[in-house]
Write a protein that holds these residues in place. Structure first.
Motif, PDB file in Angstrom:
ATOM      1  N   ASP B  91      -7.372  31.418 -11.997  1.00 18.50           N
ATOM      2  CA  ASP B  91      -6.700  32.333 -11.070  1.00 18.50           C
ATOM      3  C   ASP B  91      -5.132  32.431 -11.350  1.00 18.50           C
ATOM      4  OD1 ASP B  91      -5.295  30.122  -9.866  1.00 18.50           O
ATOM      5  OD2 ASP B  91      -6.964  29.825  -8.589  1.00 18.50           O
ATOM      6  N   VAL B  92      -4.520  33.613 -10.715  1.00 16.92           N
ATOM      7  CA  VAL B  92      -3.141  33.630 -11.019  1.00 16.92           C
ATOM      8  C   VAL B  92      -2.860  33.894  -9.552  1.00 16.92           C
ATOM      9  CG1 VAL B  92      -2.928  34.587 -13.164  1.00 16.92           C
ATOM     10  CG2 VAL B  92      -3.162  36.291 -11.412  1.00 16.92           C
ATOM     11  N   HIS B  93      -1.722  33.940  -9.090  1.00 18.70           N
ATOM     12  CA  HIS B  93      -0.970  34.212  -7.926  1.00 18.70           C
ATOM     13  C   HIS B  93       0.250  35.229  -7.989  1.00 18.70           C
ATOM     14  CE1 HIS B  93       0.947  33.690  -3.998  1.00 18.70           C
ATOM     15  NE2 HIS B  93      -0.320  33.181  -3.636  1.00 18.70           N
ATOM     16  N   ALA B  94       0.405  36.367  -7.333  1.00 19.77           N
ATOM     17  CA  ALA B  94       1.413  36.897  -7.675  1.00 19.77           C
ATOM     18  C   ALA B  94       2.757  36.707  -7.530  1.00 19.77           C
ATOM     19  CB  ALA B  94       1.080  38.342  -6.946  1.00 19.77           C
ATOM     20  N   LEU B 261      -5.071  34.094  -3.727  1.00 21.18           N
ATOM     21  CA  LEU B 261      -5.251  33.686  -5.194  1.00 21.18           C
ATOM     22  C   LEU B 261      -5.978  35.156  -5.709  1.00 21.18           C
ATOM     23  CD1 LEU B 261      -6.877  30.096  -4.824  1.00 21.18           C
ATOM     24  CD2 LEU B 261      -4.635  30.758  -5.500  1.00 21.18           C
ATOM     25  N   TRP B 262      -5.774  35.283  -7.033  1.00 24.21           N
ATOM     26  CA  TRP B 262      -5.952  36.517  -7.659  1.00 24.21           C
ATOM     27  C   TRP B 262      -6.932  35.950  -8.579  1.00 24.21           C
ATOM     28  CZ3 TRP B 262      -2.391  40.726  -9.371  1.00 24.21           C
ATOM     29  CH2 TRP B 262      -2.926  41.612 -10.547  1.00 24.21           C
ATOM     30  N   HIS B 263      -8.338  36.102  -8.309  1.00 21.18           N
ATOM     31  CA  HIS B 263      -9.333  35.654  -9.430  1.00 21.18           C
ATOM     32  C   HIS B 263      -9.801  36.582 -10.307  1.00 21.18           C
ATOM     33  CE1 HIS B 263      -9.832  32.172  -6.820  1.00 21.18           C
ATOM     34  NE2 HIS B 263     -10.115  32.845  -5.780  1.00 21.18           N
ATOM     35  N   LYS B 264     -10.272  36.136 -11.443  1.00 21.66           N
ATOM     36  CA  LYS B 264     -10.539  37.130 -12.567  1.00 21.66           C
ATOM     37  C   LYS B 264     -12.153  37.094 -13.005  1.00 21.66           C
ATOM     38  CE  LYS B 264      -6.059  36.385 -15.284  1.00 21.66           C
ATOM     39  NZ  LYS B 264      -5.846  35.915 -16.619  1.00 21.66           N
ATOM     40  N   LEU B 265     -12.483  38.394 -13.238  1.00 20.19           N
ATOM     41  CA  LEU B 265     -13.863  38.395 -13.638  1.00 20.19           C
ATOM     42  C   LEU B 265     -13.782  38.462 -15.093  1.00 20.19           C
ATOM     43  CD1 LEU B 265     -15.392  40.791 -10.991  1.00 20.19           C
ATOM     44  CD2 LEU B 265     -15.397  38.487 -11.300  1.00 20.19           C
ATOM     45  N   CYS B 269      -5.299  38.301 -19.751  1.00 23.99           N
ATOM     46  CA  CYS B 269      -4.082  38.202 -18.731  1.00 23.99           C
ATOM     47  C   CYS B 269      -3.915  39.234 -17.702  1.00 23.99           C
ATOM     48  CB  CYS B 269      -2.686  38.298 -19.819  1.00 23.99           C
ATOM     49  SG  CYS B 269      -1.285  37.940 -18.883  1.00 23.99           S
ATOM     50  N   SER B 270      -3.397  38.748 -16.547  1.00 21.37           N
ATOM     51  CA  SER B 270      -3.287  39.503 -15.263  1.00 21.37           C
ATOM     52  C   SER B 270      -2.538  40.399 -15.491  1.00 21.37           C
ATOM     53  CB  SER B 270      -3.066  38.482 -14.161  1.00 21.37           C
ATOM     54  OG  SER B 270      -2.028  37.887 -14.281  1.00 21.37           O
ATOM     55  N   ALA B 271      -1.631  40.400 -16.253  1.00 20.08           N
ATOM     56  CA  ALA B 271      -0.563  41.695 -16.340  1.00 20.08           C
ATOM     57  C   ALA B 271      -1.089  42.703 -16.903  1.00 20.08           C
ATOM     58  CB  ALA B 271       0.786  41.185 -17.124  1.00 20.08           C
ATOM     59  N   ALA B 272      -2.318  42.561 -17.657  1.00 23.84           N
ATOM     60  CA  ALA B 272      -3.002  43.852 -18.126  1.00 23.84           C
ATOM     61  C   ALA B 272      -4.119  44.547 -17.239  1.00 23.84           C
ATOM     62  CB  ALA B 272      -3.703  43.411 -19.475  1.00 23.84           C
ATOM     63  N   TYR B 273      -4.149  43.743 -15.964  1.00 23.33           N
ATOM     64  CA  TYR B 273      -5.085  44.187 -14.942  1.00 23.33           C
ATOM     65  C   TYR B 273      -4.780  45.533 -14.482  1.00 23.33           C
ATOM     66  CZ  TYR B 273      -8.540  40.390 -15.022  1.00 23.33           C
ATOM     67  OH  TYR B 273      -9.466  39.491 -15.457  1.00 23.33           O
ATOM     68  N   LYS B 389      -9.219  44.877  -9.578  1.00 25.97           N
ATOM     69  CA  LYS B 389     -10.154  44.083  -9.178  1.00 25.97           C
ATOM     70  C   LYS B 389      -9.418  42.894  -9.416  1.00 25.97           C
ATOM     71  CE  LYS B 389     -13.940  43.234  -7.688  1.00 25.97           C
ATOM     72  NZ  LYS B 389     -14.170  43.665  -6.123  1.00 25.97           N
ATOM     73  N   GLY B 390      -9.393  42.162  -8.366  1.00 23.14           N
ATOM     74  CA  GLY B 390      -8.881  40.508  -8.101  1.00 23.14           C
ATOM     75  C   GLY B 390      -7.507  40.630  -7.592  1.00 23.14           C
ATOM     76  N   SER B 391      -6.707  41.780  -7.452  1.00 25.55           N
ATOM     77  CA  SER B 391      -5.422  41.683  -6.980  1.00 25.55           C
ATOM     78  C   SER B 391      -5.497  41.845  -5.731  1.00 25.55           C
ATOM     79  CB  SER B 391      -4.699  42.807  -7.523  1.00 25.55           C
ATOM     80  OG  SER B 391      -5.203  44.100  -7.210  1.00 25.55           O
ATOM     81  N   PRO B 392      -4.426  41.517  -4.816  1.00 25.84           N
ATOM     82  CA  PRO B 392      -4.457  41.357  -3.357  1.00 25.84           C
ATOM     83  C   PRO B 392      -5.018  42.634  -2.990  1.00 25.84           C
ATOM     84  CG  PRO B 392      -2.555  40.282  -4.147  1.00 25.84           C
ATOM     85  CD  PRO B 392      -3.160  41.087  -5.439  1.00 25.84           C
ATOM     86  N   GLY B 393      -4.935  43.812  -3.379  1.00 25.06           N
ATOM     87  CA  GLY B 393      -5.512  45.118  -2.700  1.00 25.06           C
ATOM     88  C   GLY B 393      -6.934  45.279  -2.788  1.00 25.06           C
TER      89      GLY B 393
END
Lengths: 440, 440
Positions: B91-94, B261-265, B269-273, B389-393
Motif C-alpha cells: 500500500d501507499v498513502h497519499a 490506505l491506497w491498495h494496489k492490484l 508505482c502509485s505515481a503511475a496510477y 483504482k486504489g486511490s481514495p476516490g
C-alpha cells in the motif's frame, strides 16, 4: 568515469599518495583516539550499549575496546565510536567541523579481523579523513548550521570509504557501499549535550559497516549517489557543482597534515577553545571588579556551544561561559571539571555576567572569539583568542600527545599499545594489535 | 507538556480513539501487507539480506516471514520491510507520499515476541499510520521533491512511535525513542529503481527498532527532537510552525480511514496510477495511427517515475510510459509484466512517441494525469485520469483485497492466516499468529 562525480571522487582518493608525514600524523591520530576511548571506556553510555549488544546477540568478530569482549562488527563500530567521543576528548578537524577519528577508526577496527597490514590500516585512515573533510567542505557551513551533525552525516560516508579502501575494493564497488552509506546519513544537533551526541559517532561508524556488509551481500543501489539533482549533495548541501569543486580540488598536502587533526588536551567542545585562548590571555579577574562580560564570536561559530548557563560540568563541555568562568575565577581547568557535578555558586556568578554576540562582517575563514570585560571602575579589558592550543596555528605537539596518552592510558598493556601504534607501518598483520586493544 | 511539540504530538496520538471502522481498515491493511510480502518472499534482495543476517549473527527472537527462520529484531524488521516493498505491490498513502504498512508492520512484527493482544497490535498500527501521515504532511512536498524518500525519512519515526505504543510506553518514554529515530532518519530517492528503494522500508523499520532498544537501554537524548530551530522539522521540513499545524490538527476521522490506505492490484508505482486511469479510458490505439503522445502531470507528481525509457519490466514499475504503452497497445496489464525481462520492440515503439509535461498552475490538492494522443490523421484524443483504482476516490474493495490475497498467498497456512487477520481484534496473544506468518 570522469562523468560521475561519485566515481571521480573515489578515483581521486584511491590514487592518493602517502607521504611519510601523513603516516606519522595518522599514527598520532590513532594514539590520541585510543587515549580518548580509554578515558571513556567506563562511561555510563558505553555500559548501556554493551548490554544492548548482548541482548541483540551476534557473531563475536570484533572487539569492544578495553573490555575483553567481542561483538559483531556493527556493534563494535557503534560502541567504540561512542567510547571515543564519550568525553568530547577526541580530535576534531576544522574542515570536517566534526570528529573524524572516532568515526573512521572504529569502522576500521571492526574490520580488523579480515587481516591486512599496518600500512594499509594507516592509509585507509588517511583516506577516510581526506574524504570526510572534503565531503564536509562540499556540504558547506549551511549544512551544520541548519542543524545537521557533520560527525554523523559526513561520517557515515567517510567510514564506508575508509572501510572499502582497507578491504582493497575497486572504486566501482566502493561506490556501491558509498551509496548505501549516503542513504543512511542522518544526525541532528538537537541532541547536543546528551548521550546521543557521542552516539552519533557510533551510529555513523555502524552505518558505514552496514553499508559495506550490504554491498558485500550484493544489494544493489545507485553507484552515483553523490551526483545530480537527487544526489547526496543536492539534498543535504549546496548541489553538485560546489561539491565537484571541493571533492576534486587539487591539493599538494593531505588534510590529515594540513590543516591537520586538532587534538585536545582537555575534554570540552572545540568551539569553546577560541574563547579559552582569549580568557587565558585575560587571566584572573576578581568577581567584584566585573560589571559585565561580552563574548563575541565570528559568524555562528558558537553554534555547538548550546549551554549558556550550564548546570553541571557535563553540560559545561558545551559552554564558553563555563570555560571562561573557570579561567577568570583563577581556578583554571582540570580534567575533573567536566563530570555531571553541579556547578558551584562562584562560577555561576561569573557566568551570570556574561552575554554572547556574533560578529557577522568578518571575511570567510577568519575565526576568533573576543572577550571584553567591563570593569566596575569604568574601564575595559579585552583579549582575542584566535590560535587556541590544538588548533592548526598552535598544534599540540607529538610529545604532548604522548604525555596525554601516558596520563590517560593505564594498565599492563599501555606501553605495548603505544609502541605498536608508533610502529604500525611496520606491522605485517594488524590482528595482534587490535587484539591487544580489545583486552580488558 | 503543551510547551513541547514533540510531547503534544505523542500525547495526541496516545489519546486517539479507535473506531470499529479504523480497526477493520487495519485488518485489511495487514492482509494486504502479508500478500505483498508473500509475493516478494523469494526476491533476490530478500535472499541477500537473509545471508547477511546469518553472517552477522544474532539472538533469534523474530521471524523472517515465510522462511521458517528467526533472526534478531533489527534484522527481522529490515528483511520483512524489504520483503513487503520488494515488488512495489504494497500500500501507499497519499498524505504519506510513501509506503506506511511495509515500515510499520515489520517493526511491530519484530516486537511480537513481547506478547500483547491483537487489539493492541491493530491500535499500534493505526497510530503508526496516523503518525507517518502527519509527519509527512508536516515535512511538506518540498521534502520529497528535494530528494528525500518519505518511506524512510518519515518511516523511521513512525516505526518507533508505533512500537512504543505497542509496548505501552508512556508518551515521555516514547519521546526518547522518537528522538533516537529522528536522528537516524535518512533515505535518498537517488536509489529509486534499485534494490535500495525497498531496502529503505527495511532500514526505516530497523531504525525504529534500534531506537526502541536504545531507549530501553536508557541511552539519553533529546525528548523534544521535533521542536525548535534545530528540531527535525526545522532541519528536514519547513519549520516548527507548519509542523505544529499538521501534527496537532483536529480531525474527526483517523488517516487510516480517510484518505485511507491506497491498495494496489498491480505491482507498479502509485505515481503511475493516475496515468493508468487515463490510458484505460483511451483504450487500444494502433501504433500506426499515432503521431505523438503527451502525458501531462499536475505539479511534480511524476517525480517518482524515474524511467521514461525503461529497459525491462522491473524498471517499468517506475515508468508511466511503460504502463501507458501496455494499455494503448491493447495488451493490458498482467502480474508478469514487472519482472527483469527486456521490454519488446512494440512497447518500445509506443514509448518512443511519448513525452511528459508538467501542469504547474493547478491549485494545491488537485492531482491528475492527462494523456493526449495526436493521431496521424490530424485529430487528437484525450483522457484525464484522476480517480485510479486504489486511490481514495476509487478504493479497492475488501472483496478485491481478499481476492488479491487468495491469488497471491499459497501454501497450507493461507486460509488460517487470512482468518486470523480478519479476527485479529479477538486474539488474546499475537504470538501464535506471528509464529504462523514465520513458517516456511
Amino acid at each position: 568515469m570522469a562523468d560521475s562525480l561519485t566515481l571521480a571522487f573515489l578515483d581521486k582518493l584511491w590514487r592518493m599518495p602517502f607521504s611519510g608525514e601523513s603516516l606519522e600524523k595518522a599514527k598520532y591520530g590513532i594514539l590520541d583516539y585510543i587515549a580518548s576511548a580509554f578515558a571513556g571506556r567506563a562511561d555510563a553510555g558505553v555500559m548501556k550499549l554493551i548490554r544492548a549488544a548482548d541482548e541483540e546477540g551476534g557473531r563475536p568478530l570484533a572487539p569492544v575496546l578495553f573490555h575483553g569482549c567481542r561483538v559483531n562488527r556493527g556493534q563494535s563500530a557503534l560502541i567504540n565510536g561512542f567510547m571515543g567521543h564519550a568525553l568530547d576528548y577526541d580530535d576534531v578537524h576544522a574542515e570536517v567541523r566534526g570528529h573524524p577519528s572516532t568515526v573512521i577508526l572504529p569502522a576500521l577496527i571492526a574490520l580488523g579481523d579480515r587481516g591486512g597490514d599496518g600500512r594499509r590500516f594507516l592509509e585507509a585512515y588517511i583516506v577516510g579523513v581526506e574524504a570526510m573533510a572534503r565531503i564536509a567542505l562540499a556540504l558547506s557551513n549551511e549544512h551544520y548550521e541548519r542543524g545537521f551533525h557533520n560527525t554523523a552525516t559526513a561520517g557515515a560516508l567517510a567510514a564506508a570509504i575508509a572501510g572499502a579502501h582497507y578491504l582493497d575494493w575497486p572504486a566501482e564497488r566502493a561506490a556501491l557501499a558509498l551509496g548505501l552509506a549516503a542513504t543512511q546519513a542522518g544526525g541532528l544537533r538537537v541532541h547536543f549535550g546528551t548521550e546521543t551526541k557521542p552516539l552519533h559517532a557510533g551510529l555513523a561508524a555502524a552505518a558505514g559497516i552496514r553499508s559495506l556488509l550490504l554491498a558485500e551481500a550484493d544489494v544493489q543501489g545507485s553507484r552515483a549517489s553523490l551526483d545530480g539533482r537527487l544526489g547526496y549533495f543536492a539534498v543535504f548541501g549546496q548541489g553538485e557543482e560546489r561539491a565537484r569543486a571541493e571533492l576534486l580540488r587539487e591539493d599538494a598536502v593531505p588534510r590529515i597534515v594540513s590543516p591537520g587533526l586538532w587534538h585536545k588536551l582537555y575534554p570540552f567542545c572545540s568551539a569553546a577553545y577560541f574563547g579559552w585562548h582569549a580568557a587565558e590571555q585575560l587571566g584572573r579577574i576578581p568577581l567584584d571588579r566585573i560589571e559585565a562580560i561580552e563574548i563575541a564570536f565570528t559568524g555562528r561559530s558558537d553554534a555547538a556551544l548550546i549551554h549558556q548557563r550550564p548546570l553541571n560540568g557535563e553540560e559545561g563541555r558545551f559552554s564558553i561561559e563555563y570555560i571562561a568562568a573557570l579561567i577568570l575565577s583563577g581556578r583554571g581547568i582540570r580534567a575533573g571539571d567536566f563530570q555531571r557535578v553541579p556547578i558551584d555558586g562562584e562560577i555561576r556568578a561569573y557566568m551570570d555576567r556574561m552575554r554572547r554576540t556574533n560578529v557577522m562582517d568578518e571575511p570567510p575563514g577568519v575565526r576568533y572569539t573576543r572577550i571584553t570585560v567591563t570593569l566596575t571602575d569604568g574601564g575595559t579589558v579585552t583579549a582575542v583568542g584566535d590560535r587556541p592550543k590544538g588548533s592548526p596555528g598552535n598544534p599540540v605537539t607529538e610529545a604532548e600527545l604522548e604525555r596525554k596518552f601516558e596520563e590517560v592510558v593505564t594498565g599492563p598493556n599501555a606501553a605495548a599499545i603505544r609502541e605498536q601504534v608508533l610502529r604500525l607501518d611496520e606491522a605485517r598483520d594488524v590482528r595482534p594489535f587490535i587484539g591487544l586493544l580489545g583486552e580488558g
